[in-house]
Design a protein around this motif. Sequence first.
Motif, PDB file in Angstrom:
ATOM      1  N   ALA A  16      -5.359  -4.462  -2.715  1.00 49.49           N
ATOM      2  CA  ALA A  16      -4.614  -3.225  -2.947  1.00 49.49           C
ATOM      3  C   ALA A  16      -3.135  -3.550  -2.856  1.00 49.49           C
ATOM      4  CB  ALA A  16      -4.979  -2.173  -1.911  1.00 49.49           C
ATOM      5  N   GLY A  17      -2.343  -2.753  -3.508  1.00 47.00           N
ATOM      6  CA  GLY A  17      -0.908  -2.945  -3.457  1.00 47.00           C
ATOM      7  C   GLY A  17      -0.205  -1.622  -3.654  1.00 47.00           C
ATOM      8  N   TRP A  18       1.103  -1.675  -3.683  1.00 44.97           N
ATOM      9  CA  TRP A  18       1.932  -0.508  -3.914  1.00 44.97           C
ATOM     10  C   TRP A  18       2.908  -0.875  -5.002  1.00 44.97           C
ATOM     11  CZ3 TRP A  18       1.008  -3.064   0.533  1.00 44.97           C
ATOM     12  CH2 TRP A  18       0.172  -2.422   1.457  1.00 44.97           C
ATOM     13  N   ILE A  19       3.100   0.017  -5.942  1.00 50.48           N
ATOM     14  CA  ILE A  19       4.056  -0.246  -7.003  1.00 50.48           C
ATOM     15  C   ILE A  19       5.093   0.873  -6.997  1.00 50.48           C
ATOM     16  CG2 ILE A  19       2.840   0.911  -8.897  1.00 50.48           C
ATOM     17  CD1 ILE A  19       3.633  -1.730 -10.521  1.00 50.48           C
ATOM     18  N   ARG A  20       6.337   0.466  -7.146  1.00 52.84           N
ATOM     19  CA  ARG A  20       7.428   1.433  -7.168  1.00 52.84           C
ATOM     20  C   ARG A  20       8.232   1.208  -8.432  1.00 52.84           C
ATOM     21  NH1 ARG A  20       9.810   4.361  -3.089  1.00 52.84           N
ATOM     22  NH2 ARG A  20       8.465   3.258  -1.652  1.00 52.84           N
ATOM     23  N   SER A  21       8.415   2.278  -9.171  1.00 51.07           N
ATOM     24  CA  SER A  21       9.314   2.244 -10.323  1.00 51.07           C
ATOM     25  C   SER A  21      10.365   3.315 -10.083  1.00 51.07           C
ATOM     26  CB  SER A  21       8.544   2.455 -11.629  1.00 51.07           C
ATOM     27  OG  SER A  21       7.816   3.646 -11.580  1.00 51.07           O
TER      28      SER A  21
END
Length: 130
Positions: free
Chosen positions: A9-14
Amino acid sequence: MNQITIDTAGWIRSVGDAETVEVRMSYDPADPLAVSLHITGESREDTWVFARDLLADGLRSMAPVGAGAIQVQATSVLTEVSHLGETGDVEMLRLPWWNTREFIRLTHTVVPRGHEDVDIDSWLDDLTAS
């Protein structure tokens, strides 16, 4: 030789958005210089393909490594992969450092760093095939 795949799992930020995503890290010895990160979230599905050495080197650096569309760096517990999209927006993917480190370790057991063998003729044939 077998492919290496690790799901995490990860987190993505745009720009202004943050989202939890599932990430499949893949390595295929048939393309020994590259790794793939397949990212799936509620509002996205994308694949980033880049140099295995870039990911490995970024695991050892607290400053961003990479001069192209992908940069990688380590923090105390995360691997940060930034991606410059076609629209000029930067997305930051954050992954657990230990999963990324284990993934790279496994790829090096299959094809050690510096022992990649690439058939340029076949690669060019595939690239120019209709």
